[in-house]
Design a protein around this motif. Structure first.
Motif, short mmCIF file in Angstrom:
data_model
loop_
_atom_site.label_atom_id
_atom_site.label_comp_id
_atom_site.label_asym_id
_atom_site.label_seq_id
_atom_site.Cartn_x
_atom_site.Cartn_y
_atom_site.Cartn_z
N TRP A 12 5.37 47.00 -25.09
CA TRP A 12 4.40 47.03 -24.24
C TRP A 12 3.85 45.66 -23.56
CZ3 TRP A 12 5.58 49.42 -28.55
CH2 TRP A 12 5.57 50.86 -28.72
N GLU A 13 3.70 45.47 -22.58
CA GLU A 13 3.55 44.12 -22.03
C GLU A 13 2.33 44.06 -21.03
OE1 GLU A 13 7.20 42.04 -20.24
OE2 GLU A 13 6.30 43.07 -18.56
N LEU A 14 1.51 42.87 -21.37
CA LEU A 14 0.18 42.96 -20.50
C LEU A 14 0.72 41.91 -19.38
CD1 LEU A 14 -2.68 43.06 -20.24
CD2 LEU A 14 -2.71 41.16 -21.68
N ASN A 15 0.33 42.32 -18.29
CA ASN A 15 0.25 41.69 -16.82
C ASN A 15 -1.33 41.45 -16.79
OD1 ASN A 15 3.46 41.86 -16.35
ND2 ASN A 15 2.54 44.15 -16.08
N THR A 16 -1.44 39.96 -16.76
CA THR A 16 -3.00 39.48 -16.42
C THR A 16 -2.96 38.22 -15.73
OG1 THR A 16 -4.67 38.64 -17.80
CG2 THR A 16 -2.57 37.96 -18.80
N LYS A 17 -4.22 37.87 -15.23
CA LYS A 17 -4.20 36.66 -14.46
C LYS A 17 -5.06 35.59 -15.29
CE LYS A 17 -4.92 39.44 -10.37
NZ LYS A 17 -5.96 39.69 -9.15
N ASP A 18 -5.15 35.79 -16.70
CA ASP A 18 -5.66 34.90 -17.48
C ASP A 18 -5.21 34.76 -18.69
OD1 ASP A 18 -7.29 32.97 -18.74
OD2 ASP A 18 -9.11 33.45 -17.84
N VAL A 19 -4.02 34.45 -19.15
CA VAL A 19 -3.29 34.36 -20.24
C VAL A 19 -3.97 33.87 -21.39
CG1 VAL A 19 -1.24 33.37 -21.51
CG2 VAL A 19 -0.97 34.44 -19.24
N GLU A 20 -4.64 32.84 -21.25
CA GLU A 20 -5.47 31.93 -22.26
C GLU A 20 -6.67 32.97 -22.86
OE1 GLU A 20 -4.09 29.65 -24.05
OE2 GLU A 20 -2.54 29.76 -22.82
N ALA A 21 -7.10 33.61 -21.78
CA ALA A 21 -8.27 34.32 -22.21
C ALA A 21 -7.81 35.57 -22.98
CB ALA A 21 -9.14 34.72 -21.01
N ALA A 22 -6.68 36.29 -22.56
CA ALA A 22 -6.01 37.37 -23.13
C ALA A 22 -5.44 36.93 -24.50
CB ALA A 22 -5.00 38.09 -22.25
N LYS A 23 -5.06 35.80 -24.86
CA LYS A 23 -4.51 35.41 -26.14
C LYS A 23 -5.70 35.43 -27.29
CE LYS A 23 -0.73 32.31 -24.90
NZ LYS A 23 0.01 31.11 -24.87
N LYS A 24 -6.98 34.73 -26.58
CA LYS A 24 -7.99 34.57 -27.66
C LYS A 24 -8.59 36.23 -27.79
CE LYS A 24 -12.43 32.09 -27.80
NZ LYS A 24 -13.35 33.32 -28.26
N PHE A 25 -8.65 37.15 -26.96
CA PHE A 25 -9.19 38.32 -27.22
C PHE A 25 -8.35 39.15 -28.29
CE2 PHE A 25 -9.57 42.74 -25.90
CZ PHE A 25 -10.94 43.07 -26.24
N TYR A 26 -7.17 39.23 -27.83
CA TYR A 26 -6.23 40.09 -28.72
C TYR A 26 -5.88 39.66 -30.00
CZ TYR A 26 -5.84 43.00 -24.58
OH TYR A 26 -6.12 44.29 -23.51
N THR A 27 -5.98 38.16 -30.01
CA THR A 27 -5.63 37.77 -31.44
C THR A 27 -6.93 37.83 -32.23
OG1 THR A 27 -6.32 35.43 -30.92
CG2 THR A 27 -3.87 36.18 -30.85
N GLU A 28 -7.98 37.73 -31.65
CA GLU A 28 -9.32 38.15 -32.58
C GLU A 28 -9.60 39.31 -32.71
OE1 GLU A 28 -12.57 35.69 -31.35
OE2 GLU A 28 -11.59 34.14 -30.59
N LEU A 29 -9.35 40.41 -31.77
CA LEU A 29 -9.52 41.81 -31.95
C LEU A 29 -8.64 42.55 -32.85
CD1 LEU A 29 -11.01 44.38 -31.11
CD2 LEU A 29 -9.44 44.60 -29.22
#
Length: 256
Positions: A147-164
């Motif tokens: 499963w692959e996330l395509n996003t415009k803000d990699v750093e924000a996504a890292k923070k969100f999913y590692t914490e969630l």
């Protein structure tokens, strides 16, 4: 990979097609991946499909209602992640900046779920399984494997999913690899300008024995290929495709 009997929180557990042509989609996936369609009626004239491979559930699907079609919602695949408690996980996601698109609700006796949009704009579903744990097969040819996330803000996504979910985010500057308890489960890429107006999204991959042969089946059955087939050095071969209603998905042939 053996048959799945349970999912620990943070694991991808289910993939679900939302389509504008239910009958056409069932025919497409039957011809491409040899999935059989097991339909269950959940309302007058409304059916939920469990796609099965060798008698084991690998994915779900349903026809979008008129309200969704009128809003211009395109055919797509929904990606589900297992959680211990849907209400608590949804509240945590909201506190981390997610937009709750559907508050937690019971899906009969099958489980409890919610739909959230992460802070970068990609939608994902949270699943607290009960009678339905998720897919019975994962990683086998003909079932979902990545499963692959395509996003415009990699750093924000890292923070969100590692914490969630407690995922680890590794890899290199060009490709993030999601890990759960040290095991690779997915990835993430920055959306590039040359891709055009691609919104943030989660892309599910189906494992196949022959990427090139599968691509030919996809095209022969009214689907399309947006990228590939092409090699991933030392890993395998992949292609990004879409079914006849333009719902995107990817395929992956492993060299391992």
């Amino acid at each position: 990979m053996p048959e799945m009997t349970s999912y620990t929180p943070g694991m991808f557990c289910w993939d679900e097609l939302a389509t504008s042509n239910h009958a056409g989609a069932k025919e497409f996936y039957k011809n491409v991946f040899d999935w059989n369609a097991n339909d269950s009626e959940y309302g007058p004239g409304n059916f939920y499909t469990t796609f099965e491979l060798g008698g084991k559930g690998v994915a779900g699907g349903y026809g979008m209602d008129q309200a969704q079609l009128d809003r211009g919602v395109p055919p797509h695949w929904n990606v589900y992640v297992a959680v211990a408690n849907a209400d608590e996980a949804t509240a945590k996601a909201k506190s981390l900046g997610a937009n709750v698109m559907m508050e937690p609700f019971d899906v009969m006796e099958h489980g409890r779920m919610s739909v959230i949009m992460d802070p970068t704009g990609a939608a994902i579903c949270l699943w607290q399984g009960n009678k339905h744990i998720g897919a019975q097969l994962m990683g086998n040819n003909g079932s979902f494997c990545w499963w692959e996330l395509n996003t415009k803000d990699v750093e924000a996504a890292k923070k969100f999913y590692t914490e969630l979910f407690g995922w680890e985010a590794g890899g290199d500057p060009n490709y993030t690899e999601w890990k759960q308890n040290g095991v690779s489960i997915g990835g993430m890429m920055q959306i590039q300008p040359e891709w055009g107006p691609v919104p943030p999204n989660w892309m599910p991959y189906v494992a196949v024995a022959d990427a090139d042969g599968t691509v030919e089946k996809i095209k022969a059955n009214g689907g399309s290929v947006m990228m590939g087939p092409q090699d991933i050095p030392n890993m395998g071969r992949f292609a990004v495709c879409a079914d006849g209603q333009r719902a995107p998905f990817a395929i992956f042939q492993s060299k391992m």
